[in-house]
Design a protein around this motif. Structure first.
Motif, mmCIF file in Angstrom:
data_model
loop_
_atom_site.group_PDB
_atom_site.id
_atom_site.type_symbol
_atom_site.label_atom_id
_atom_site.label_comp_id
_atom_site.label_asym_id
_atom_site.label_seq_id
_atom_site.Cartn_x
_atom_site.Cartn_y
_atom_site.Cartn_z
ATOM 1 N N TYR A 35 20.296 -97.877 -49.250
ATOM 2 C CA TYR A 35 19.956 -97.887 -47.891
ATOM 3 C C TYR A 35 20.605 -96.575 -47.041
ATOM 4 O O TYR A 35 20.087 -95.946 -46.364
ATOM 5 N N GLU A 36 21.873 -96.498 -47.533
ATOM 6 C CA GLU A 36 22.560 -95.276 -46.914
ATOM 7 C C GLU A 36 22.163 -94.054 -47.202
ATOM 8 O O GLU A 36 22.019 -93.225 -46.378
ATOM 9 N N HIS A 38 18.786 -93.613 -48.022
ATOM 10 C CA HIS A 38 17.462 -93.318 -47.268
ATOM 11 C C HIS A 38 17.975 -92.806 -45.743
ATOM 12 O O HIS A 38 17.161 -92.253 -44.996
ATOM 13 N N GLN A 39 18.897 -93.567 -45.177
ATOM 14 C CA GLN A 39 19.369 -93.159 -43.970
ATOM 15 C C GLN A 39 19.773 -91.712 -43.830
ATOM 16 O O GLN A 39 19.275 -90.933 -42.756
ATOM 17 N N GLU A 40 20.103 -91.325 -44.786
ATOM 18 C CA GLU A 40 20.928 -89.963 -44.503
ATOM 19 C C GLU A 40 19.556 -89.021 -44.895
ATOM 20 O O GLU A 40 19.435 -87.725 -44.179
ATOM 21 N N GLY A 43 16.114 -90.678 -42.779
ATOM 22 C CA GLY A 43 16.267 -91.191 -41.393
ATOM 23 C C GLY A 43 15.782 -92.497 -41.061
ATOM 24 O O GLY A 43 15.205 -92.949 -40.055
ATOM 25 N N ASP A 44 15.554 -93.463 -42.296
ATOM 26 C CA ASP A 44 14.902 -94.733 -42.301
ATOM 27 C C ASP A 44 15.912 -95.884 -41.396
ATOM 28 O O ASP A 44 17.303 -95.504 -41.717
ATOM 29 N N ASP A 45 15.342 -96.492 -40.663
ATOM 30 C CA ASP A 45 16.194 -97.811 -40.167
ATOM 31 C C ASP A 45 16.206 -98.777 -41.191
ATOM 32 O O ASP A 45 15.238 -98.634 -42.431
ATOM 33 N N VAL A 46 16.620 -99.869 -41.022
ATOM 34 C CA VAL A 46 16.606 -101.014 -41.889
ATOM 35 C C VAL A 46 15.167 -101.580 -42.046
ATOM 36 O O VAL A 46 14.572 -101.875 -43.507
ATOM 37 N N SER A 48 12.271 -100.142 -41.841
ATOM 38 C CA SER A 48 11.398 -99.208 -42.564
ATOM 39 C C SER A 48 11.759 -99.238 -44.184
ATOM 40 O O SER A 48 11.061 -99.066 -45.038
#
Length: 133
Positions: A35-36, A38-40, A43-46, A48
């Protein structure tokens, strides 16, 4: 003590009905790390992220990002084959079994005898014991 055992068994049954295993709980760290990533990167939130890995966008995401295939296989709740069946068959050769011995019906005697050892005031009632004819 019995309430504790009953509670533990009930919780285990509930967890198994959701198809959760101990290995899924061990892979939560992989889920957080992915998840981290994908976030970096994206730019996905939880929501998505969960939709891309467990929801409607899963097939599309797997096709577009083949380089993440190893990371996707480590994620929890990714059971490809979760159904286990076991079949047990017993085969016997009936020719080898001894034939059961039966007693002819003319050699048996009836041991049934009914004796009325009590009486009711309502002898003509609908509820009466069976009578020997």
């Amino acid at each position: 003590m019995s309430k504790l055992v009953t509670s533990i068994l009930s919780i285990m049954l509930l967890i198994q009905s959701f198809n959760l295993s101990f290995g899924d709980f061990l892979h939560f760290e992989d889920l957080v790390n992915h998840y981290e990533y994908h976030q970096e990167t994206f730019g996905d939130d939880v929501f998505s992220f969960l939709n891309k890995h467990y929801g409607e966008l899963k097939a599309e995401h797997n096709l577009e990002h083949q380089e993440e295939r190893e990371d996707h296989e480590k994620l929890p709740f990714e059971h490809q084959h979760s159904c286990v069946h076991s079949v047990v068959a017993f085969l016997t050769d009936f020719e080898l079994l001894p034939e059961p011995k039966s007693i002819p019906s003319d050699q048996t005697t009836s041991n049934f005898a009914y004796r009325d050892s009590y009486s009711f005031s309502l002898a003509n009632s609908i509820f009466q014991p069976p009578k020997n004819v």
